[in-house]
Write a protein that holds these residues in place. Structure first.
Motif, short mmCIF file in Angstrom:
data_model
loop_
_atom_site.label_atom_id
_atom_site.label_comp_id
_atom_site.label_asym_id
_atom_site.label_seq_id
_atom_site.Cartn_x
_atom_site.Cartn_y
_atom_site.Cartn_z
N GLN A 1 0.83 -1.20 0.00
CA GLN A 1 0.00 0.00 0.00
C GLN A 1 0.87 1.26 0.00
N PHE A 2 0.45 2.24 -0.80
CA PHE A 2 1.08 3.55 -0.85
C PHE A 2 0.01 4.59 -0.60
N LEU A 3 0.05 5.20 0.59
CA LEU A 3 -1.01 6.09 1.03
C LEU A 3 -0.45 7.47 1.40
N SER A 4 -0.97 8.51 0.74
CA SER A 4 -0.68 9.91 1.10
C SER A 4 0.80 10.25 1.08
N ASN B 1 -4.33 8.70 -2.66
CA ASN B 1 -3.99 10.05 -2.19
C ASN B 1 -2.50 10.38 -2.29
N ASN B 2 -1.80 9.85 -3.27
CA ASN B 2 -0.40 10.21 -3.50
C ASN B 2 -0.37 11.38 -4.48
N THR B 3 0.57 12.31 -4.31
CA THR B 3 0.64 13.47 -5.18
C THR B 3 2.07 13.73 -5.64
N SER B 4 2.16 14.41 -6.79
CA SER B 4 3.45 14.74 -7.36
C SER B 4 3.38 16.12 -7.99
N GLY B 5 4.48 16.88 -7.89
CA GLY B 5 4.55 18.19 -8.52
C GLY B 5 4.69 18.09 -10.02
N GLY B 6 5.05 16.89 -10.53
CA GLY B 6 5.21 16.66 -11.96
C GLY B 6 4.34 15.52 -12.41
#
Length: 76
Positions: free
Chosen positions: A36-39, A64-69
């Motif tokens: 699992q990869f969360l937030s 809910n993972n985020t990236s600037g690119g």
């Protein structure tokens, strides 16, 4: 230079931050099963995971993972 194959069975990466690969950054081949990869957050690419080689995923959860690119969840 040698690269190593990484295999993960289960586990959770949560609330991590980094320049690239917020939760996990693998330069060699990666196999994930039920992981699992969360937030997680990356400034550049791969909010959850960045892999610079072949990747195999089975089961698991990206949420809910985020990236600037590119690659909010996964960048391969």
């Amino acid at each position: 230079l040698s690269t190593y194959r990484v295999t993960l069975n289960g586990g959770r990466f949560q609330d991590n931050t980094g320049l690239t690969g917020g939760g996990l950054y693998a330069e060699g081949p990666l196999t994930l099963t039920g992981t699992q990869f969360l937030s997680n957050t990356a400034d550049m690419v791969g909010g959850g995971v960045r892999v610079d080689d072949a990747a195999t995923f089975s089961g698991g959860l990206f949420q809910n993972n985020t990236s600037g690119g590119s690659g909010g969840g996964v960048f391969v």
